[in-house]
Design an enzyme around this catalytic site. Structure first.
Site, PDB file in Angstrom:
ATOM      1  N   GLY A  80     -43.535  32.361 -29.148  1.00 43.10           N
ATOM      2  CA  GLY A  80     -42.504  32.062 -30.259  1.00 43.10           C
ATOM      3  C   GLY A  80     -41.556  30.995 -29.629  1.00 43.10           C
ATOM      4  N   HIS A 126     -20.980  34.967 -30.855  1.00 36.70           N
ATOM      5  CA  HIS A 126     -20.599  33.471 -29.678  1.00 36.70           C
ATOM      6  C   HIS A 126     -19.240  33.837 -29.251  1.00 36.70           C
ATOM      7  CE1 HIS A 126     -25.322  33.061 -29.883  1.00 36.70           C
ATOM      8  NE2 HIS A 126     -24.722  32.245 -30.547  1.00 36.70           N
ATOM      9  N   ASP A 172      -6.811  15.383 -16.687  1.00 34.50           N
ATOM     10  CA  ASP A 172      -8.153  16.064 -17.036  1.00 34.50           C
ATOM     11  C   ASP A 172      -9.278  16.378 -15.825  1.00 34.50           C
ATOM     12  OD1 ASP A 172     -10.109  15.500 -17.615  1.00 34.50           O
ATOM     13  OD2 ASP A 172     -10.321  13.765 -18.862  1.00 34.50           O
TER      14      ASP A 172
HETATM   15  C1  BG6 Z   1     -27.815  30.673 -31.499  1.00 38.96           C
HETATM   16  C2  BG6 Z   1     -27.418  30.049 -33.334  1.00 38.96           C
HETATM   17  O1  BG6 Z   1     -27.197  31.372 -31.162  1.00 38.96           O
HETATM   18  O2  BG6 Z   1     -27.161  29.101 -30.902  1.00 38.96           O
HETATM   19  C3  BG6 Z   1     -28.113  28.633 -33.675  1.00 38.96           C
HETATM   20  O3  BG6 Z   1     -28.315  30.491 -33.332  1.00 38.96           O
HETATM   21  C4  BG6 Z   1     -27.384  27.582 -32.518  1.00 38.96           C
HETATM   22  O4  BG6 Z   1     -27.711  28.437 -34.896  1.00 38.96           O
HETATM   23  C5  BG6 Z   1     -27.147  27.773 -31.023  1.00 38.96           C
HETATM   24  O5  BG6 Z   1     -27.893  25.994 -32.760  1.00 38.96           O
HETATM   25  C6  BG6 Z   1     -25.957  26.919 -30.581  1.00 38.96           C
HETATM   26  O6  BG6 Z   1     -26.525  26.838 -28.981  1.00 38.96           O
HETATM   27  P1  BG6 Z   1     -25.821  25.736 -28.216  1.00 38.96           P
HETATM   28  O7  BG6 Z   1     -26.278  26.708 -27.162  1.00 38.96           O
HETATM   29  O8  BG6 Z   1     -26.396  25.212 -28.303  1.00 38.96           O
HETATM   30  O9  BG6 Z   1     -24.126  25.905 -28.620  1.00 38.96           O
END
Ligand code: BG6
Length: 484
Positions: free
Chosen positions: A15, A250, A398
């Site tokens: 996959g 996230h 920064d």
């Molecule tokens: C994934 C999501 O968990 O995180 C995606 O399913 C998203 O939709 C991705 O694009 C983003 O991850 P990163 O690490 O590129 O910010």
């Protein structure tokens, strides 16, 4: 013992996730010596009937990116691929998993440096619908049976369910088969360098200790933007939407690390205890503090239903009901097909009382942590404008990682998290009660969206999202900084 044979079994080996993330992360670990060839074997398991070599050549394309790869790199790739063996079978087939167990045992026997010990890591790069059956098969046929040591661990990826009820059901099904210390729920944001830095930043710096609260902080924004849409995965996405895809996991994990109290120590359970408390202190979401969007053209994807109500953008204000944060809006914002690709945390401080410089309009102190791209932390602050006049200007302190840590390679999130799994460190993984508390926050809103009670506003691809989201931000008290 933490030596002896180590088998890493990637289920769903052919996959997308496996090819794009899991195998490249394993390769990087291998290259850095974390997967010693005298201990490690990697197994791919999937339904497709292909040979070992065919799987290897499919993976190879994700390990060698350009024609100019060095001979050392190519050599490493070949040696790594030789560690991979393929077993084909379906995800509910007793024969398939018996065969898998036989292959693993054969390898353990050939590689055992500590007699009888075996470490088995099952990585489920699969859709969650098959988690229960795969876990059952693994539990029945493939766990480490050695009484001389070792372990069996399983790694699972979101989406863990679609709402509180389905997530709890999934948790119970898996929980009947494996103990919590064996289950590693990946949220790859917890593997990002600047997310891991949050604890250090907050609790190892005197600067921040007295300031990090409602007396000084006006609002916090946690933002995720992507400049591409859901092309190629519209079917998956449409079932979940941006809240389940990004915000409920996230961004909420990042919020926990920004808002939590200091843990007793760095013991993973102490850290996770504090995260759970933050989640449990979040108040029910207020309808007036939500803006949903869907980009124009999203429904043109043939895998997306014509009438889809799924948001590809959302801004949601969360309120944490505790002594540290009462009254401070935590604004979570995520969107696809926007004007840029960026993930950042913006902590905006309150105005200075008694402003003798009359500089309020230039903006507030703001501390920004950019998770990606180009990791950085910077502090927006007011300074005297250099020159003869006594006037002020917004400037910044920064710390850009690219400059400060030149030559340091920042590891990929998956690489770090897989290594943690091998080491048995659950700090950066989501515990069952955390997951439950996260679903509790968003389930009522998600149900309203699923029932069509709340509809997303249309926005132009390549824009900032619906204008109403900026209005909500303003209403929550966020002040844009000007003129630096
Ligand atoms: C994934 C999501 O968990 O995180 C995606 O399913 C998203 O939709 C991705 O694009 C983003 O991850 P990163 O690490 O590129 O910010």
């Amino acid at each position: 013992p933490e030596s002896g044979s180590l088998s890493i079994i990637v289920l769903g080996a052919s996959g997308d996730l496996a090819k794009k993330k899991t195998f490249p992360a394993l390769f990087n670990l291998y290259r850095q010596g974390f997967l010693p060839p005298n201990e490690v074997h990697i197994f791919g398991y999937a339904r497709t009937k292909i040979s070992d070599d065919e799987l290897r050549s499919r993976i190879r394309g994700y390990l060698v990116h350009d024609k100019g790869a060095s001979s050392q790199h190519l050599d490493d790739v070949s040696k790594f691929l030789q560690l991979i063996k393929y077993v084909s079978g379906s995800y509910d087939s007793e024969d398939g998993f018996r065969l898998l167990d036989k292959e693993i045992s054969k390898h353990e026997y050939s590689k055992n440096t500590v007699e009888g010990s075996s470490r088995r890591l099952f990585y489920l790069a699969l859709p969650p619908s098959v988690y229960p059956s795969v876990c059952k098969m693994v539990r029945t046929y493939c766990v480490n049976k050695s009484d001389l040591g070792g372990w069996t661990r399983i790694v699972v990826e979101k989406p863990f369910g679609k709402d509180l009820e389905s997530a709890e059901q999934l948790s119970s099904q898996i929980g009947e088969l494996f103990e919590e210390p064996q289950i590693y729920r990946i949220d790859h944001y917890l593997g990002k360098e600047l997310v891991q830095n949050l604890l250090v930043l907050r609790f190892a710096n005197r600067f921040f200790l007295p300031l990090w609260n409602r007396d000084n902080i006006h609002n916090v924004q946690i933002v995720f933007r992507e400049d591409f849409g859901t092309e190629g995965r519209g079917g998956y996405f449409d079932e979940y939407g941006i809240i389940r895809d990004i915000i409920q996991n996230h961004l909420l994990q990042v919020l926990c690390l920004v808002a939590m109290e200091k843990p007793v120590s760095l013991k993973p359970e102490y850290i996770r205890d504090e995260k759970v408390k933050v989640l449990q202190s979040v108040l029910p979401i207020n309808d007036d503090e939500v803006v949903l969007g869907q980009y124009e053209g999203y429904r043109d994807d043939p895998t997306v239903p014509d009438q889809s109500n799924t948001p590809t953008f959302a801004t949601v204000v969360l309120r944490i009901h505790n002594e540290r944060w009462e009254g401070v809006p935590f604004i979570l914002k995520a969107g696809k097909a926007l004007n840029s690709r960026k993930a950042e945390i913006r902590v905006q401080f309150k105005d200075v009382p008694g402003d003798i410089f009359k500089c309020k309009k230039q903006g507030r102190n703001e501390f920004v942590i950019r998770l990606q791209p180009s990791e950085a932390m910077y502090m927006k602050l007011t300074v005297k404008k250099p020159g003869l006049e006594m006037s002020t200007v917004q400037s910044e302190l920064d710390l850009s990682y690219g400059q400060r840590y030149q030559g340091v390679t920042i590891p990929e999130a998956y690489e770090r998290l897989i290594l943690d799994t091998i080491r048995g460190d659950q700090q950066h993984f989501v515990r069952r009660d955390e997951l439950k508390a996260a679903w509790e926050i968003f389930t009522p809103l998600l149900h309203r969206i699923d029932n069509g009670e709340t509809k997303p506003l249309a926005y132009q691809p390549g824009s900032r999202g619906p204008a109403e989201a900026d209005e909500l931000l303003e209403k929550a008290g966020y002040v844009q900084t000007h003129g630096y």
